[in-house]
Design a protein around this motif. Structure first.
Motif, PDB file in Angstrom:
ATOM      1  N   CYS A  93      -2.802  -5.621   2.624  1.00  0.00           N
ATOM      2  CA  CYS A  93      -1.386  -5.344   2.370  1.00  0.00           C
ATOM      3  C   CYS A  93      -0.492  -6.018   3.412  1.00  0.00           C
ATOM      4  CB  CYS A  93      -1.121  -3.841   2.377  1.00  0.00           C
ATOM      5  SG  CYS A  93      -1.978  -2.946   1.063  1.00  0.00           S
ATOM      6  N   GLN A  94       0.722  -6.307   2.987  1.00  0.00           N
ATOM      7  CA  GLN A  94       1.771  -6.781   3.898  1.00  0.00           C
ATOM      8  C   GLN A  94       2.798  -5.690   4.190  1.00  0.00           C
ATOM      9  OE1 GLN A  94       1.585  -9.568   0.791  1.00  0.00           O
ATOM     10  NE2 GLN A  94       2.368 -11.207   2.091  1.00  0.00           N
ATOM     11  N   ALA A 138      -3.402   0.420  -3.147  1.00  0.00           N
ATOM     12  CA  ALA A 138      -2.838  -0.910  -2.927  1.00  0.00           C
ATOM     13  C   ALA A 138      -2.664  -1.632  -4.257  1.00  0.00           C
ATOM     14  CB  ALA A 138      -3.735  -1.720  -1.998  1.00  0.00           C
ATOM     15  N   PHE A 139      -1.604  -2.421  -4.347  1.00  0.00           N
ATOM     16  CA  PHE A 139      -1.317  -3.163  -5.579  1.00  0.00           C
ATOM     17  C   PHE A 139      -0.543  -4.428  -5.230  1.00  0.00           C
ATOM     18  CE2 PHE A 139       2.117  -0.264  -4.705  1.00  0.00           C
ATOM     19  CZ  PHE A 139       3.255  -1.005  -4.928  1.00  0.00           C
ATOM     20  N   ASP A 140      -0.530  -5.356  -6.174  1.00  0.00           N
ATOM     21  CA  ASP A 140       0.209  -6.618  -6.009  1.00  0.00           C
ATOM     22  C   ASP A 140       1.538  -6.550  -6.756  1.00  0.00           C
ATOM     23  OD1 ASP A 140      -1.798  -7.893  -4.485  1.00  0.00           O
ATOM     24  OD2 ASP A 140      -2.914  -8.346  -6.314  1.00  0.00           O
ATOM     25  N   GLY A 180       0.820  -1.199   0.000  1.00  0.00           N
ATOM     26  CA  GLY A 180       0.000   0.000   0.000  1.00  0.00           C
ATOM     27  C   GLY A 180       0.856   1.252   0.000  1.00  0.00           C
ATOM     28  N   MET A 181       0.515   2.198  -0.860  1.00  0.00           N
ATOM     29  CA  MET A 181       1.148   3.519  -0.842  1.00  0.00           C
ATOM     30  C   MET A 181       0.197   4.469  -0.108  1.00  0.00           C
ATOM     31  SD  MET A 181       3.000   3.812  -4.602  1.00  0.00           S
ATOM     32  CE  MET A 181       1.491   3.786  -5.585  1.00  0.00           C
ATOM     33  N   GLY A 182       0.600   4.898   1.071  1.00  0.00           N
ATOM     34  CA  GLY A 182      -0.239   5.757   1.907  1.00  0.00           C
ATOM     35  C   GLY A 182      -0.001   7.222   1.603  1.00  0.00           C
ATOM     36  N   GLN A 183      -0.631   7.705   0.540  1.00  0.00           N
ATOM     37  CA  GLN A 183      -0.448   9.085   0.072  1.00  0.00           C
ATOM     38  C   GLN A 183      -1.297  10.020   0.951  1.00  0.00           C
ATOM     39  OE1 GLN A 183       0.058   9.962  -4.231  1.00  0.00           O
ATOM     40  NE2 GLN A 183      -1.827  11.136  -4.030  1.00  0.00           N
TER      41      GLN A 183
END
Length: 258
Positions: free
Chosen positions: A36-37, A250-252, A6-9
Motif C-alpha cells: 500500500c501507499q 488492501a485494494f487498488d 489499505g483500510m486498517g479495520q
C-alpha cells in the motif's frame, strides 16, 4: 495511475491507549507489507469514540500520539490517515490527521457533524482542507461529516478538487442489531456513491471494531464494514462486519492525475 490503499479495520478498546496505538502501528506495517501507499485508520483510534476519560487524558496535535504515527509514516513511507482525540486548552476535538511519508501533518481536520450527544464531549471543527500529493489531491474528514444530512461537507471537498476523500469512522450498532446481524452500510454506500458520481472523487471510510463506552450509545458495538467507492460510484472494497472483524483490507484504486 493505480495506487494501493489499505483500510486498517482495527479493534479499539476505549481508554486502552497503549494497546490501541500498538494495533494501529501493526495495521500500518501490514499495509506496507501489502504494497500500500496509503493506509486509512479509524476515528478516535487512541481513546475510542465518546470515551469520557479522554477529556482529561487526550493530547494535543501535534503531540506524543500523532508523533508516534508520524514516526511510522517515516519508517514505512506511507501516507497515513488516522482519527485521534485532540486536546487544545479546555476543549476536546474529534480530530483526524493526514501524515506524509516524511511524517509531516499535511491536514488536520476536526469533525464538524458530530451526533448530538457527542457534542457534549467534543467541540466542533470549522474548516475543510485538501492537499495536492503525488498520488492526487486528497481530502480528509470524519465519519458523519459524510452522513446524508451533512453531505454538503463532502461536496465541498469535491468542489475543492479532491480526487480521493479519506474518512476515519466509527460505525456502531445496537446490541439487538448485532445479535441478528442486521445488514449495515447502505446509507454510507449511497452517500459515498453520490459524492463519487458528482465529483469524480473516490471515497474511503475505515471503521474500527469493538465496544462503545460513554454517551447515549454506551453498550453499542462498532462493527467495521469499512467501505471504498471509486470515482464512478462503484463499491471496490468492503470489509467484514462484526465486533471482532479486525482486518487489513488492501485494494487498488485508479486515479487520473492532472
Amino acid at each position: 495511475m493505480k495506487i494501493r490503499i489499505g483500510m486498517g479495520q482495527m479493534r479499539v478498546v476505549p481508554g486502552d491507549v497503549e494497546a490501541n496505538m500498538n494495533r494501529a502501528i501493526d495495521m500500518i506495517h501490514k499495509a506496507k507489507g501489502n504494497g500500500c501507499q496509503i493506509v486509512v485508520l479509524p476515528e478516535c483510534l487512541d481513546y475510542g469514540w465518546t470515551y469520557p476519560g479522554a477529556k482529561e487524558l487526550a493530547q494535543p496535535i501535534p503531540g506524543p500520539l500523532s508523533d508516534r504515527l508520524a514516526e511510522e509514516a517515516r519508517k514505512t513511507g506511507l501516507y497515513i490517515a488516522a482519527g485521534l482525540t485532540e486536546k487544545e486548552g479546555k476543549y476536546l476535538y474529534n480530530a483526524s490527521v493526514l501524515l506524509s511519508p516524511t511524517g509531516d501533518i499535511l491536514i488536520k481536520h476536526r469533525k464538524i457533524n458530530e451526533v448530538p450527544f457527542a457534542r457534549e464531549l467534543y467541540r466542533r471543527g470549522d474548516k475543510l482542507e485538501t492537499v495536492s500529493t503525488p498520488l492526487g489531491r486528497i481530502g480528509l474528514n470524519i465519519c458523519a461529516d459524510n452522513w446524508p444530512s451533512s453531505l454538503s461537507l463532502g461536496h465541498s471537498l469535491g468542489l475543492m478538487g479532491a480526487q480521493i476523500l479519506l474518512s476515519p469512522c466509527a460505525w456502531a450498532v445496537t446490541p439487538q442489531d448485532l445479535a441478528v446481524r442486521k445488514p449495515y452500510g447502505e446509507e454510507w454506500r449511497s452517500a459515498y456513491s453520490t459524492l463519487a458520481l458528482t465529483h469524480g472523487m473516490a471515497v474511503i471510510g475505515t471503521s474500527n471494531v469493538g465496544p462503545v463506552i460513554g454517551g447515549a450509545w454506551d453498550g453499542w458495538s462498532c462493527i467495521g464494514s469499512s467501505l471504498a467507492v471509486d470515482a464512478g460510484g462503484n463499491v471496490i472494497a468492503k470489509a467484514e462486519y462484526g465486533e471482532d472483524a479486525e482486518q487489513l483490507l488492501a485494494f487498488d484504486l485508479a486515479v487520473e492525475l492532472d
